[in-house]
Design a protein around this motif. Structure first.
Motif, short mmCIF file in Angstrom:
data_model
loop_
_atom_site.label_atom_id
_atom_site.label_comp_id
_atom_site.label_asym_id
_atom_site.label_seq_id
_atom_site.Cartn_x
_atom_site.Cartn_y
_atom_site.Cartn_z
N THR A 140 0.84 -1.21 0.00
CA THR A 140 0.00 0.00 0.00
C THR A 140 0.87 1.25 0.00
OG1 THR A 140 -1.67 -1.19 1.27
CG2 THR A 140 -1.87 1.19 1.23
N ILE A 141 1.90 1.24 0.82
CA ILE A 141 2.79 2.41 0.90
C ILE A 141 3.52 2.60 -0.43
CG2 ILE A 141 4.87 3.34 1.99
CD1 ILE A 141 3.90 1.90 4.57
N TYR B 235 12.30 4.59 5.56
CA TYR B 235 10.95 5.16 5.47
C TYR B 235 9.89 4.07 5.67
CZ TYR B 235 6.87 7.65 3.68
OH TYR B 235 5.62 8.23 3.55
N ILE C 261 16.60 1.29 -1.84
CA ILE C 261 15.36 1.82 -2.42
C ILE C 261 14.47 0.70 -2.94
CG2 ILE C 261 14.42 3.23 -4.28
CD1 ILE C 261 16.69 5.13 -3.86
N LYS D 239 5.92 -3.05 -12.48
CA LYS D 239 4.63 -3.00 -13.19
C LYS D 239 3.77 -4.18 -12.74
CE LYS D 239 2.13 -1.93 -17.09
NZ LYS D 239 0.92 -2.65 -16.73
N PHE E 158 -1.40 -5.49 -7.18
CA PHE E 158 -2.05 -4.76 -6.09
C PHE E 158 -3.42 -4.26 -6.52
CE2 PHE E 158 -2.97 -0.98 -3.55
CZ PHE E 158 -2.81 -1.49 -2.29
N GLN F 183 9.70 9.19 -2.37
CA GLN F 183 9.44 10.10 -3.49
C GLN F 183 7.95 10.09 -3.77
OE1 GLN F 183 12.41 11.61 -5.62
NE2 GLN F 183 10.68 12.91 -5.25
N THR G 215 15.21 10.03 8.69
CA THR G 215 13.87 9.44 8.69
C THR G 215 13.50 8.71 7.41
OG1 THR G 215 13.08 11.64 8.10
CG2 THR G 215 12.88 11.00 10.40
N PHE H 87 2.66 1.56 -3.36
CA PHE H 87 1.74 1.90 -4.45
C PHE H 87 1.47 3.40 -4.47
CE2 PHE H 87 -2.36 2.29 -6.59
CZ PHE H 87 -2.19 1.45 -7.69
N ALA H 88 1.48 4.00 -3.25
CA ALA H 88 1.14 5.42 -3.13
C ALA H 88 2.31 6.35 -3.47
CB ALA H 88 0.66 5.71 -1.73
N VAL H 89 3.53 5.83 -3.45
CA VAL H 89 4.70 6.67 -3.76
C VAL H 89 5.41 6.12 -5.00
CG1 VAL H 89 5.06 7.29 -1.34
CG2 VAL H 89 6.27 5.34 -2.28
N GLU H 90 6.31 6.91 -5.52
CA GLU H 90 7.08 6.41 -6.66
C GLU H 90 8.10 5.38 -6.19
OE1 GLU H 90 8.72 9.53 -9.06
OE2 GLU H 90 6.78 10.50 -9.22
N GLU H 91 8.78 5.72 -5.10
CA GLU H 91 9.74 4.80 -4.50
C GLU H 91 10.00 5.25 -3.06
OE1 GLU H 91 12.98 5.17 -7.27
OE2 GLU H 91 13.73 6.97 -6.31
N ALA H 92 10.49 4.33 -2.27
CA ALA H 92 10.79 4.67 -0.86
C ALA H 92 11.94 3.80 -0.41
CB ALA H 92 9.57 4.44 0.00
N ASP H 93 12.64 4.26 0.62
CA ASP H 93 13.76 3.46 1.09
C ASP H 93 13.38 2.65 2.33
OD1 ASP H 93 13.91 5.22 3.21
OD2 ASP H 93 16.09 5.36 3.17
N TYR I 37 13.81 7.93 2.98
CA TYR I 37 13.57 8.58 1.69
C TYR I 37 12.27 8.07 1.08
CZ TYR I 37 14.08 8.70 -3.43
OH TYR I 37 13.86 8.83 -4.77
#
Lengths: 104, 234
Positions: free
Chosen positions: A25-26, A37, A76, A81, A87, B90, B86, A28-34, B88
């Motif tokens: 869910t997280i 986060y 990251i 796709k 999802f 985007q 905290t 899907f809502a962002v482009e990418e996250a590390d 990253y």
């Protein structure tokens, strides 16, 4: 009604696990996250998060790349796709299960 | 029935707020306004000495750099300050297209999209509308300051701008009251300070400088608060 019940068995088991559903869910809502986060948002331990990420990566739902931002290393995570599709299908199926098929 | 937003929408909103949490975007925007104001001030200066021209040129150069590379600058600062602390993320930004329903979704043969996706689309549209509203209000305030010589035009512009920032930020952004209350104070302050002696583009110039200083102050306050809450490095 029985049709709806049978749909429950076709839910994606990789996504259906609560921690992995949270991660999906997280992402899907962002482009990418590390990793940091995701850990902060999900409230999972490092080992737990790492294990769920590996399972999602094995299923081809996300890519994990180790890179640097400045001099700090970042792990990251990004949905593929296939992961986004899975999802969306999962969320549509869940709605279908709880609300039934809508009249088109 | 619960009135809380769907988790997907909440995740996107949290990622969006996370971008602004450390105050760096506000700080960079404030510096942009400040440099623009300084550049205009020296451009309209009565005594065009070499020093004035040089200061004006450097300020304009800095303003253009921020205008062109603000995203890269914010990202660079975040890489130094925010991401190690905290994490990253985007978030999807204004103007970026929402991915259309995929073929797999269509294969499930549903006429509607997931509720979360539809809500996300609505939220992005809402943010876009609010930005347009803010730009319109700021344009109106600038017009009033330039073309109405009445001394209270600055005060009115300050109130309109503060109100526009409040309407823009109350739902989509963690807006500080420093900004909302600061703009009317700036407007009234300029009115009391200059009266109708200063008018036209000069008013906008001073307003820009004051607005820039206000946003920088807000950004610095948010940054200090952020560093206080999350002091550690991994």
């Amino acid at each position: 009604m029985s049709g709806n019940l049978r749909d429950l068995s076709s839910l994606d088991r990789v996504i259906h696990e609560p921690a992995r559903l949270m991660i999906m869910t997280i992402l899907f809502a962002v482009e990418e996250a590390d990793f940091v986060y995701l850990q902060r948002e999900c409230g999972l331990t490092q080992g737990n998060l790492s294990s769920h990420l590996s399972k999602l990566e094995d299923a081809g739902y996300l890519t994990i790349s180790k890179t640097f931002k400045g001099k700090y290393p970042l792990t990251i995570c990004k949905l593929t796709k296939r992961g986004r599709d899975a999802f969306e299908v999962y969320s549509v199926k869940m709605r279908f299960v709880t609300e039934g098929r809508s009249k088109a | 029935m619960s009135s809380s937003p769907p988790p997907l929408l909440s995740a996107e909103h949290r990622a969006w707020l996370y971008w602004f949490d450390d105050g760096l975007p506000t700080l960079v925007a404030g510096l942009g306004f400040l440099f623009a104001g300084v550049a205009f001030a020296y451009d309209h200066s009565q005594n065009s000495t070499y020093v004035n021209l040089a200061v004006g040129f450097v300020a304009m150069l800095l303003y253009c750099s921020i205008l062109l590379f603000h995203r890269q600058m914010i990202d660079w600062l975040k890489a130094k300050i925010t991401y190690p602390r905290t994490g990253y993320a985007q978030p999807p930004f204004l103007g970026e297209a929402v991915p259309p329903p995929t073929s797999l979704t269509a294969a499930v043969n549903h006429a509607e999209e997931g509720q979360g996706t539809a809500e996300m689309m609505r939220l992005r549209e809402y943010r876009r509308q609010r930005v347009l509203l803010l730009c319109g209000a700021v344009a109106l305030a600038s017009f009033a300051m330039i073309y109405f010589r009445n001394r209270w035009a600055c005060a009115l512009a300050g109130v309109v701008t503060g109100l526009a920032f409040w309407m823009w930020g109350r739902k989509v952004y963690r807006l500080s009251w420093l900004v909302v209350a600061g703009f009317p104070v700036v407007g009234v302050g300029l009115t009391l300070l200059f009266g109708d002696r200063v008018y036209g583009f000069d008013r906008v110039t001073y307003f820009l400088i004051a607005a820039g200083a206000l946003l920088v102050l807000d950004g610095v306050t948010a940054l200090v608060g952020y560093l206080h809450v999350d002091p550690g490095r991994r």
